[in-house]
Design a protein around this motif. Structure first.
Motif, mmCIF file in Angstrom:
data_model
loop_
_atom_site.group_PDB
_atom_site.id
_atom_site.type_symbol
_atom_site.label_atom_id
_atom_site.label_comp_id
_atom_site.label_asym_id
_atom_site.label_seq_id
_atom_site.Cartn_x
_atom_site.Cartn_y
_atom_site.Cartn_z
ATOM 1 N N ALA A 167 0.957 -1.221 -0.039
ATOM 2 C CA ALA A 167 -0.128 -0.066 -0.011
ATOM 3 C C ALA A 167 0.905 1.169 -0.048
ATOM 4 O O ALA A 167 0.654 2.514 -0.697
ATOM 5 C CB ALA A 167 -0.992 -0.044 1.198
ATOM 6 N N ASP A 168 2.006 1.172 0.761
ATOM 7 C CA ASP A 168 2.868 2.386 0.695
ATOM 8 C C ASP A 168 3.440 2.475 -0.669
ATOM 9 O O ASP A 168 3.834 3.753 -0.960
ATOM 10 C CB ASP A 168 3.964 2.211 1.839
ATOM 11 N N ALA A 169 3.737 1.631 -1.186
ATOM 12 C CA ALA A 169 4.505 1.343 -2.321
ATOM 13 C C ALA A 169 3.798 2.070 -3.524
ATOM 14 O O ALA A 169 4.265 2.998 -4.256
ATOM 15 C CB ALA A 169 5.425 0.183 -2.757
ATOM 16 N N VAL A 170 2.540 1.611 -3.691
ATOM 17 C CA VAL A 170 1.560 1.932 -4.688
ATOM 18 C C VAL A 170 0.733 2.993 -4.813
ATOM 19 O O VAL A 170 0.167 3.756 -5.702
ATOM 20 C CB VAL A 170 0.897 0.840 -5.436
ATOM 21 N N GLY A 171 0.517 3.522 -3.234
ATOM 22 C CA GLY A 171 -0.477 4.600 -3.033
ATOM 23 C C GLY A 171 -1.776 4.600 -3.573
ATOM 24 O O GLY A 171 -2.394 3.514 -3.660
ATOM 25 N N GLU A 172 -2.042 5.643 -4.312
ATOM 26 C CA GLU A 172 -3.562 5.661 -4.717
ATOM 27 C C GLU A 172 -3.873 4.736 -5.847
ATOM 28 O O GLU A 172 -5.018 4.551 -6.188
ATOM 29 C CB GLU A 172 -3.905 7.028 -4.970
ATOM 30 N N LYS A 173 -2.996 3.959 -6.431
ATOM 31 C CA LYS A 173 -3.015 3.081 -7.391
ATOM 32 C C LYS A 173 -3.988 2.090 -6.857
ATOM 33 O O LYS A 173 -4.541 1.170 -7.650
ATOM 34 C CB LYS A 173 -1.794 2.677 -7.926
ATOM 35 N N LEU A 174 -4.013 1.877 -5.644
ATOM 36 C CA LEU A 174 -4.570 0.768 -5.119
ATOM 37 C C LEU A 174 -6.047 1.020 -4.821
ATOM 38 O O LEU A 174 -6.729 -0.041 -4.850
ATOM 39 C CB LEU A 174 -4.013 0.500 -3.516
ATOM 40 N N ASN A 175 -6.335 2.034 -5.327
ATOM 41 C CA ASN A 175 -7.726 2.712 -5.158
ATOM 42 C C ASN A 175 -8.749 2.253 -6.458
ATOM 43 O O ASN A 175 -9.110 3.287 -6.917
ATOM 44 C CB ASN A 175 -7.999 4.059 -4.599
ATOM 45 N N GLN A 176 -8.819 0.940 -6.722
ATOM 46 C CA GLN A 176 -9.488 0.577 -7.612
ATOM 47 C C GLN A 176 -10.490 -0.657 -7.223
ATOM 48 O O GLN A 176 -10.052 -1.398 -6.400
ATOM 49 C CB GLN A 176 -8.629 -0.072 -9.045
ATOM 50 N N PRO A 177 -11.779 -0.477 -7.702
ATOM 51 C CA PRO A 177 -12.722 -1.636 -7.073
ATOM 52 C C PRO A 177 -12.175 -2.875 -7.288
ATOM 53 O O PRO A 177 -12.255 -3.749 -6.311
ATOM 54 C CB PRO A 177 -13.856 -1.362 -8.040
ATOM 55 N N VAL A 178 -11.680 -3.344 -8.519
ATOM 56 C CA VAL A 178 -11.346 -4.574 -8.720
ATOM 57 C C VAL A 178 -10.034 -5.053 -7.499
ATOM 58 O O VAL A 178 -9.961 -6.362 -7.088
ATOM 59 C CB VAL A 178 -10.605 -4.800 -10.225
ATOM 60 N N TYR A 179 -9.158 -4.331 -7.066
ATOM 61 C CA TYR A 179 -8.284 -4.428 -6.258
ATOM 62 C C TYR A 179 -8.625 -4.697 -4.540
ATOM 63 O O TYR A 179 -8.382 -5.576 -3.989
ATOM 64 C CB TYR A 179 -7.090 -3.404 -6.124
ATOM 65 N N LEU A 180 -9.815 -3.556 -4.428
ATOM 66 C CA LEU A 180 -10.301 -3.780 -3.144
ATOM 67 C C LEU A 180 -11.156 -4.616 -2.748
ATOM 68 O O LEU A 180 -11.206 -5.256 -1.905
ATOM 69 C CB LEU A 180 -11.189 -2.399 -2.977
ATOM 70 N N GLU A 181 -11.896 -5.431 -4.055
ATOM 71 C CA GLU A 181 -12.560 -6.462 -3.722
ATOM 72 C C GLU A 181 -11.817 -7.855 -3.412
ATOM 73 O O GLU A 181 -12.083 -8.714 -2.663
ATOM 74 C CB GLU A 181 -13.475 -7.012 -5.134
ATOM 75 N N ILE A 182 -10.456 -7.831 -3.863
ATOM 76 C CA ILE A 182 -9.764 -9.053 -3.247
ATOM 77 C C ILE A 182 -9.128 -8.765 -1.995
ATOM 78 O O ILE A 182 -8.990 -9.517 -1.302
ATOM 79 C CB ILE A 182 -8.324 -8.929 -4.386
ATOM 80 N N LEU A 183 -8.702 -7.428 -1.946
ATOM 81 C CA LEU A 183 -7.845 -7.089 -0.645
ATOM 82 C C LEU A 183 -8.835 -7.024 0.852
ATOM 83 O O LEU A 183 -8.638 -7.550 1.805
ATOM 84 C CB LEU A 183 -7.101 -5.692 -0.730
ATOM 85 N N MET A 184 -9.911 -6.157 0.644
ATOM 86 C CA MET A 184 -10.586 -5.730 1.837
ATOM 87 C C MET A 184 -11.464 -7.109 2.333
ATOM 88 O O MET A 184 -11.514 -6.849 3.751
ATOM 89 C CB MET A 184 -11.557 -4.576 1.574
ATOM 90 N N PRO A 185 -12.309 -7.797 1.849
ATOM 91 C CA PRO A 185 -13.103 -8.764 2.498
ATOM 92 C C PRO A 185 -12.434 -9.363 3.497
ATOM 93 O O PRO A 185 -12.705 -9.836 4.739
ATOM 94 C CB PRO A 185 -13.869 -9.586 1.367
ATOM 95 N N PRO A 186 -11.256 -10.232 3.097
ATOM 96 C CA PRO A 186 -10.575 -11.086 4.284
ATOM 97 C C PRO A 186 -9.873 -10.104 5.293
ATOM 98 O O PRO A 186 -10.218 -10.680 6.496
ATOM 99 C CB PRO A 186 -9.440 -11.568 3.286
ATOM 100 N N LEU A 187 -9.687 -9.090 5.066
ATOM 101 C CA LEU A 187 -8.859 -8.056 6.197
ATOM 102 C C LEU A 187 -10.141 -7.634 7.180
ATOM 103 O O LEU A 187 -9.995 -7.754 8.381
ATOM 104 C CB LEU A 187 -8.394 -6.927 5.512
ATOM 105 N N ILE A 188 -11.364 -7.590 6.462
ATOM 106 C CA ILE A 188 -12.373 -6.919 7.427
ATOM 107 C C ILE A 188 -12.969 -8.121 8.178
ATOM 108 O O ILE A 188 -13.344 -7.734 9.281
ATOM 109 C CB ILE A 188 -13.482 -6.373 6.602
#
Length: 887
Positions: free
Chosen positions: A550-571
């Motif tokens: 997240a620190d490395a790519v910054g706002e490029k992470l802010n795409q629905p396709v990425y957030l769908e992979i990343l956030m559900p397991p973390l939440i």
């Protein structure tokens, strides 16, 4: 129990029997008695004033009892004296001391050793002055010809030297010289004793004084060194190990003593670096790194490199009994043992350019000969660079080309060697880098787990250069192969490889930064797959890898396709982990990085995350005073991590945090944290004050004067060096508040300035770079909002201030500081005259002033005729830079 009395105290037979019976039950593995009940009974007896007299009587005189029971009485006595000695009557203290002294020479070795431990505790509690007979008793025993007496006294003395060495290097009334001066000649004499135990204990005792270096040792240094050379080839490994430890300490602390003997010492250390005893060799190998740090001429070591390097490489091969060989077989399906889960500590937020993460080196196992030799090689490669390659490369090539399963340890050691020299020898290795990397990539799939894991680490050591070369087609393909190879290993079934791959990948992420953006989907798929299958220990490293990504790519992470992979397991994990589970630390850190990277994109997750941080801080603040009501034990790490996540949210959401802050009691909690007695809590609290000041100062305003007073207090502490990180963040927060509340800052301006000026005046003396930068910026911000208050005092700080301003990189904070500089010069031009040259240098430090208003102001100021005389004092590049202001 017996009546209290003097030295004529006698135990009652009945009490004696009862205590011996309890001790016997306590130590017996076959006893069916409830051990905790026995323990309580013994604790109950401890209430009686003469209970400890009974214990010392059993230890010293109960000849009819077994050695184990007498020893158990002694150990219980030692623990009791630690807490109760000072509360005991002088008569009881005297009785215990008088019983201990005759036992120094007891026939039973274990009794002697226990007595030595108790003697040390008594000296710790009552001081050497409280027991004048002890010193004479020790001298008498050391001077006797009875081995038991010599050993017993030496055992007690070595424990005093180890635990409280300073007591023997102090003046004792009635003695012409300090005790250490009386003991040293006797200790040196024992270096030549035929008894191993006496040689070992005497040398160990003297070694404790190398750091303190009392004058008695300083003036006998020749004698000590002669003694070390006599013991250098001692038949006992434990003595040789202490000789090595002495040379390592001397080279670290007092290298000048060894300079006349350096050739002999180096020859000896070469010999013992390959000692048949691994512990001796380990102690010896510490010498090489210590030598390089000791500011001695490197020349003296150069001629020995062709002999030293092969020894280090040979030591880097796994020993057959290395515990890592057992760990290496651990499959991912085996649950972690509790001892695998080391505690870890969060680094609080630090505002400034020195904000570096600490490296978490090889977290598997303990320090051993292999790791020490690799560390020595790393240091030598940084000192001697490519000149070690002609010796090194033929050995590496020979080991790498060794075929067959039985040679896997040699191949593994060669890969470790490449990683160890990756930094120091990069100039010589760089032309061959693509061949080295091409060789390492297939090793990521080796059949031996430890070769797979070391290949991950070694590739990570070259990651900076692998990323640098990814600009051309061949380099890009290689970067891609390394990245996919590490991702493959992240999903290895072996725990050891998982850890190495995940850590190596985090290093690659830091170097590659935005280069990772096109591959984000596949990276996230691998990391979240690991997140789903790792055991507790390694899942912590996945959190780090996600946070680093997240620190490395910054706002490029802010795409629905990425957030769908990343956030559900973390939440899901966020909801599953309780507020008192320490696994929450890594999760909070991970969310901090994600919140900063996503910016306003995090707003869909912000409310529950924000509220949970508030709840954790509240619960922990309650736990500090009332853990029962709070339902958890206090642990400051929960507060620090929560404050840092709130800072991350504030930085990411910017003004979007305002509504969350408005509906919470964050302001009051935060003020409480700013006054906490723990420095880490205050450090993170002031970072959050500064972050909130930038985006919603309105919510700090109702208690503004309190925040400013508390922040100012951090700068006036007498031991500023010990809390410099807190002062740094408080200083920055004051500056951020100043530019938002303007004149309302005026009540504290003079106090703050009186604290900031000394920091700038001592900037040359190794004060942390970020602290100096933040001090210069905050001073500038105060000058900008209150020039009338600051300008009358300019001559006290103009010169160090200008020097510090010229070191700061161009950014908005630097702009604010220069607005302040212009404002005070306008308000009090005559006070600036003596600093004109340094001001010119400060203006010349800008690559470009992007703010038009500030640019024009600087132009106007520099066109004033008074500046012409300064131009001749400037260097050509500085004149060049000032030309853009039409000077």
């Amino acid at each position: 129990m017996a009546a209290a009395g003097s030295a004529s105290w006698q135990p009652q037979e009945e009490g004696l029997k009862e205590i011996c019976g309890l001790l016997e039950q306590q130590i017996s593995p076959y006893s069916s008695a409830d051990k905790s009940q026995i323990w309580q009974q013994l604790q109950h007896y401890s209430q009686f004033p003469d209970f400890n007299n009974y214990l010392v009587f059993i230890l010293a005189r109960a000849e009819g009892q077994s050695g184990e029971i007498r020893q158990a009485a002694g150990l219980l006595l030692k623990n009791n004296l630690r807490t109760a000695y000072k509360l005991m009557s002088p008569a009881h203290q005297q009785y215990i001391k008088s019983e201990l002294l005759p036992c120094l020479g007891a026939a039973d070795k274990h009794i002697r050793s226990t007595v030595g431990t108790i003697v040390t505790v008594v000296v710790q509690q009552g001081g050497i002055l409280g027991w004048p007979e002890l010193l004479q008793a020790l001298v008498n025993c050391l001077d006797s010809s009875d081995l038991n007496h010599m050993e017993g006294a030496m055992d007690a003395l070595s424990k005093i030297c180890e635990d409280i060495p300073q007591v023997l290097d102090s003046d004792v009334p009635g003695l012409a010289e300090r005790p250490i001066k009386i003991f040293l000649p006797r200790l040196f004499q024992f270096f030549q004793s035929p008894h191993t135990s006496l040689r070992k204990l005497s040398l160990d005792s003297v070694n404790q004084y190398i750091m303190l270096m009392p004058s008695a040792l300083y003036t006998s240094m020749d004698k000590f060194l002669q003694g070390l050379f006599v013991l250098a080839n001692d038949p006992a490994a434990e003595v040789r190990k202490l000789v090595c430890a002495a040379f390592v300490q001397l080279i670290e602390i007092h290298p000048s003593f060894l300079e006349p003997h350096l050739k002999n010492v180096i020859e000896y250390m070469l010999q013992v670096s390959k000692d048949t005893d691994d512990e001796v060799a380990l102690e010896a190998c510490e010498f090489w790194s210590a030598y390089c740090d000791a500011q001695l001429p490197y020349e003296n070591l150069r001629e020995y490199l062709p002999r030293l390097i092969p020894i280090l490489l040979s030591n880097m091969v796994y020993a057959d009994d290395d515990e890592s060989l057992v760990d290496a077989e651990e499959d991912e399906s085996l649950p972690d043992r509790d001892q695998d889960l080391k505690p870890r500590f969060h680094t609080p937020r630090f505002h400034g350019s020195d904000d570096a993460d600490d490296d978490d080196d090889d977290s598997y196992g303990i320090w051993n000969l292999r790791k020490c030799s690799a560390a020595a090689l790393d240091v030598l490669s940084n000192v001697f660079g490519d000149e070690i390659l002609p010796t090194l490369m033929p050995i590496i090539e020979a080991k790498l080309s060794a075929s067959g399963d039985e040679a896997w340890k040699d191949r593994e050691a060669a890969v470790l060697t490449l990683g160890a020299i990756a930094e120091g020898c990069i100039n010589g290795l760089y032309p061959h880098l693509s061949e080295i990397v091409a060789f390492l990539i297939p090793l990521l799939d080796d059949k031996f787990a430890l070769i797979r894991s070391i290949s991950c680490w070694t590739l990570s050591r070259f990651s900076k250069y692998i990323v640098q070369d990814s600009g051309n087609k061949k380099g890009y393909e290689q970067f891609d192969s390394v990245l996919t190879g590490l991702l493959r290993r992240i999903l290895d079934t072996n725990k050891r490889v998982q850890e190495a791959a995940c850590s190596a990948f985090a290093t690659l992420e830091e170097e590659a930064a935005e280069e990772l953006a096109p591959r984000l989907e596949v990276i996230l798929q691998h990391l979240m797959c690991a997140f789903g299958k790792y055991q507790r220990r390694n899942i912590r490293i996945v959190y780090d890898a996600i946070g680093t990504l997240a620190d490395a790519v910054g706002e490029k992470l802010n795409q629905p396709v990425y957030l769908e992979i990343l956030m559900p397991p973390l939440i899901a994990k966020w909801q599953q982990v309780s507020n008192s589970d320490k696994d929450l630390f890594r999760l909070l850190e991970c969310f901090t990085s994600i919140a900063q990277a996503l910016g306003t994109g995090f707003s869909q997750f912000d409310q529950p995350v924000f509220q949970r941080c508030i709840n954790i801080i509240q619960t922990q603040q309650l736990a500090k005073v009332d853990p029962i009501s709070a339902g958890v034990q206090y642990d400051k790490e929960f507060i620090v991590c929560s404050l840092d996540l709130l800072s991350g949210l504030t930085e990411g959401l910017q003004g979007g945090i305002e509504s969350l802050v408005a509906q919470s009691n964050l302001r009051d909690l935060l003020l409480q944290c700013c006054m906490d007695d723990d420095t880490d809590v205050r450090q993170s609290a002031f970072a959050l004050v500064g972050d909130l000041a930038k985006v919603c100062p309105v919510h700090l305003r109702p208690r503004l004067s309190e925040f400013l007073d508390v922040a100012t207090n951090q700068l006036t502490t007498p031991k500023l060096n010990e809390t410099i990180a807190v002062a740094n963040n408080a200083c920055w927060a004051i500056g951020e508040l100043a530019i938002k509340v303007r004149q309302e800052i005026s009540p504290v301006v003079m106090t703050v300035i009186s604290c900031l000026v000394p920091i700038l005046q001592h900037a040359e003396q190794g004060v942390n770079k970020s602290v100096v930068e933040n001090t210069a910026i905050t001073l500038g911000r105060l000058a900008w909002v209150c020039p009338d208050l600051v300008s009358p005092h300019m001559e006290h700080f103009m010169q160090p201030w200008c020097i510090s301003l010229s070191m700061i990189r161009d950014d908005i904070e630097k702009e604010d500081a220069f607005r302040g500089l212009c404002a005070v010069v306008r308000a009090n031009p005559s006070a600036a005259l003596s600093s004109l040259v340094l001001m010119c240098k400060a203006f010349a430090s800008w690559d470009e002033i992007r703010n038009g208003e500030l640019h024009n102001e600087v132009c106007q100021m520099l066109r004033n005729g008074a500046w012409d005389q300064c131009m001749s004092a400037l260097e050509p590049p500085e004149k060049d830079k000032l030309s853009k202001y039409q000077v």
